[in-house]
Design an enzyme around this catalytic site. Sequence first.
Site, PDB file in Angstrom:
ATOM      1  N   LEU B  92      66.946  45.815  49.477  1.00  0.00           N
ATOM      2  CA  LEU B  92      65.583  45.289  49.385  1.00  0.00           C
ATOM      3  C   LEU B  92      65.111  44.818  50.765  1.00  0.00           C
ATOM      4  O   LEU B  92      65.217  43.641  51.093  1.00  0.00           O
ATOM      5  CB  LEU B  92      65.610  44.119  48.392  1.00  0.00           C
ATOM      6  CG  LEU B  92      64.384  43.921  47.515  1.00  0.00           C
ATOM      7  CD1 LEU B  92      64.730  42.975  46.383  1.00  0.00           C
ATOM      8  CD2 LEU B  92      63.217  43.404  48.300  1.00  0.00           C
ATOM      9  N   ALA B  93      64.627  45.731  51.572  1.00  0.00           N
ATOM     10  CA  ALA B  93      64.293  45.402  52.958  1.00  0.00           C
ATOM     11  C   ALA B  93      63.330  46.456  53.493  1.00  0.00           C
ATOM     12  O   ALA B  93      63.736  47.581  53.775  1.00  0.00           O
ATOM     13  CB  ALA B  93      65.557  45.353  53.810  1.00  0.00           C
ATOM     14  N   GLU B  94      62.073  46.092  53.623  1.00  0.00           N
ATOM     15  CA  GLU B  94      61.046  47.086  53.942  1.00  0.00           C
ATOM     16  C   GLU B  94      61.157  47.607  55.366  1.00  0.00           C
ATOM     17  O   GLU B  94      60.930  48.791  55.625  1.00  0.00           O
ATOM     18  CB  GLU B  94      59.645  46.506  53.689  1.00  0.00           C
ATOM     19  CG  GLU B  94      59.333  46.237  52.220  1.00  0.00           C
ATOM     20  CD  GLU B  94      59.989  44.966  51.686  1.00  0.00           C
ATOM     21  OE1 GLU B  94      60.486  44.165  52.499  1.00  0.00           O
ATOM     22  OE2 GLU B  94      60.006  44.766  50.459  1.00  0.00           O
ATOM     23  N   PHE B 117      54.465  47.185  47.011  1.00  0.00           N
ATOM     24  CA  PHE B 117      53.079  46.713  46.948  1.00  0.00           C
ATOM     25  C   PHE B 117      52.565  46.590  48.376  1.00  0.00           C
ATOM     26  O   PHE B 117      53.341  46.381  49.314  1.00  0.00           O
ATOM     27  CB  PHE B 117      52.988  45.337  46.264  1.00  0.00           C
ATOM     28  CG  PHE B 117      53.076  45.386  44.763  1.00  0.00           C
ATOM     29  CD1 PHE B 117      51.924  45.499  43.989  1.00  0.00           C
ATOM     30  CD2 PHE B 117      54.308  45.326  44.132  1.00  0.00           C
ATOM     31  CE1 PHE B 117      52.010  45.552  42.608  1.00  0.00           C
ATOM     32  CE2 PHE B 117      54.398  45.373  42.752  1.00  0.00           C
ATOM     33  CZ  PHE B 117      53.256  45.481  41.981  1.00  0.00           C
ATOM     34  N   HIS B 163      49.893  40.954  45.701  1.00  0.00           N
ATOM     35  CA  HIS B 163      49.990  42.226  44.989  1.00  0.00           C
ATOM     36  C   HIS B 163      48.680  43.012  45.003  1.00  0.00           C
ATOM     37  O   HIS B 163      48.581  44.032  44.337  1.00  0.00           O
ATOM     38  CB  HIS B 163      50.411  42.001  43.534  1.00  0.00           C
ATOM     39  CG  HIS B 163      51.834  41.563  43.374  1.00  0.00           C
ATOM     40  ND1 HIS B 163      52.277  40.324  43.750  1.00  0.00           N
ATOM     41  CD2 HIS B 163      52.915  42.215  42.886  1.00  0.00           C
ATOM     42  CE1 HIS B 163      53.568  40.226  43.476  1.00  0.00           C
ATOM     43  NE2 HIS B 163      53.988  41.353  42.969  1.00  0.00           N
TER      44      HIS B 163
END
Lengths: 408, 374
Positions: B92-94, B117, B163
Amino acid sequence: MTISADHTAPDTTSSAAPGNALTEAVKKFGITVEDYMLPARHQIQMVDPDGRLIPEGEQGTQPGHEYPVPGDKELLAAYEQLVVGRRVNDQNSALVRQGRMAVYPSSHGQEACQVAAALCLSEGDWMFPTYRDAVAVMTRGVDPVQVMTIFRGDWHGGYDPLKYKVGIQCTPLTTQLLHAVGVAHAAKLRGEDTVVLAMCGDGATSEGDFHEALNFAAVFHLPVIFFVQNNKYAISVPLAHQSVAPSLAHKAVGYGMAGERVDGNDVVALLAVLDRAVKLAREGSGPLLVEANTYRMQAHTNADDDTRYRESAEVAEWRAKDPVNRMRTYLTGRGLLDDDGEARIRDHAEAVAAQLREGLGEDVPVDPQELFRHVFAARTPQLKEQSAMLADELARDAAATDSKEAGK
Amino acid sequence: MSPTITTSSEANGNVSAATARAAASAAASAEAAGPQPVTMAKALNTALADAMSADSSVLVFGEDVGMLGGVFRITDGLTAMFGEQRCFDTPLAESGIVGMAVGMAINGMRPVIEMQFDAFAYPAFEQIVSHVAKMHNRTKGAVKLPLVIRIPYGGGIGGVEHHCDSSESYYAHTAGLKVYTPATVADGYRMLREAIDSDDPVVFMEPKKMYWTKDSVDLSELRRLHEDSRAEGTTAGLGTEGRAAVARPGTDATLIAYGPSVPTALAAAEAAALEGRSLEVIDVRTIVPFDDATVCESVRKTGRAVVIAEAHGFASVSSEIVARVQERCFHYLAAPIRRVTGFDVPYPAPKLEKYYLPGVDRILDAVDDLQWEN
């Protein structure tokens, strides 16, 4: 305390039954996964600052962390590159003082790291350097003048990364580590045995991308070697302000990868540790982290004043650990290097320095239209419009200059 | 190891039109013939599947895109169809997702990555601005980055904070990025396939409130058209990039919109027609590159224009459009160009968003202000 590696993701690209890839990789060493991941208690050092080979039992090795001394041929080649690298560093600093280069972040004092980082790789492997790693890029085989183009000021880079399998000399800290991870991942998906060496410094280990890159490499079990040159300063900020970890190599454990510390001014130990890391990564060990304990002998760049943040006594202490002198003494002592050999190597270094003086002294004309040529694969209508506007502006300037000349 | 994964250049060279069509027809076999009601989500999902069939270097990854099929189900079924090597979940790491995609693109792949998002893409901003946008330029074209960053964006779904951002201006402002945003189901398919085929990096902004919008679309026909143009190597010239669409022809004023604002503009045009006013609606489709020609042709014809966007108006894509039209159409304008945009406030909580978003009434008010003679 036991460290369990049970959380390591299954190697999804292996056809073998899902299991713990790291546990499998460690079996051959006859030690626990914990002992494999944790760095050896002491840094690996083979030749002391006075150029003497350290007795085998005192090199910092321990079971599962054993490193054979590299062969004579490799060591001589490394020494030659050390001398060339030192000459290049000092030549470039001189060119900056003469105004022929915009800036040069010198790796003076870190040449052993630079040379070992390049020499441990095979032709098909990749390297991802930082702005301070010009000597490593050159040692990898990139034309010295092309390497220095970034510092000359006519374009942001001078070599083709795909041709040399060397990433761009990256300025935003640790962003390149993720590119290294991606290159390794793509290669692994295609079944190629490419190893990728990703370089960064001690300050960079505080960046978020350092964490993300190490974690991605470990989770996807990729053949990436994270090579951290701990040169003790991030511009002016000392290591103590970046991290209070036992060592930077210890950071590896948190990701489920092996870490090792090595004397970063001892090219013999560096080659031993990096050669083994490359071999392990190629055999499927997953990523590794190697921390080189070294020192930035000069200011960050010519724009920096290091007397504001460190004592000259500290610098002098490290001067005594110089990687080039140490290796010369060692090789001479072993009879591998004589005056003729030394002279030949010096000539080589001088030739490279002359090549740089000539290449960087040359006033290469810049083409203003280059601004628009490479933004996209094909120019957008907007860029065509702007390019025409600039062409027109330059044509009018030229016409004005011509009529002025004619009127004289 | 999958022996079927190749580099994008090899894949482009090797995939013949026949192979591509065979793959496409396999994917199509489950589809009914002729136009059918299709959601934007389904069109995007089909485009991804078709692109992966056509080129083994196309990879899909991000957060929850594997087993779950994405929080909006855009990647539904891709892992089952193509395996975990080609559609997979990442940590989980953009920044990690984008940075790894850069490396994969350097090494021959065509990654299509999902930012879950709009506002969750911000950790990746440095990778996008400093590398994705600049790699081609700083290497003088030696390194191409054929990657697509898919970003669900915009509001109108009652989403909680972070979001519902309209983040397109950040990307459009960055030289070196292409920014696509489809506003119809058919364009969802067409534009995503074009984005994946592009040798330039594309930020693909998906209007999330339109994921469940249905249009009557013949997906197999769209696929056939794309594969034909792809086989002929002519996608670039015939596609949607740099080509705005006249979404509704009209004569009295031009509404310029993109992505989620296009249906709102069409609704406004419909309402205006009842009052006897004929509004032309332009769907920008690709913000970068921008189609000045189509937009200006319309404004020169009608002499009046309103630009509509959900994003804050200040220093935005909408302000850029106004500036461009004014520079090119000044002498054709009967009134100053108006804008209907989100207010310059952080995106509001769900119960307040109806006051924030450009709606039909606000657009019609702006149209009324365009200095009509009578």
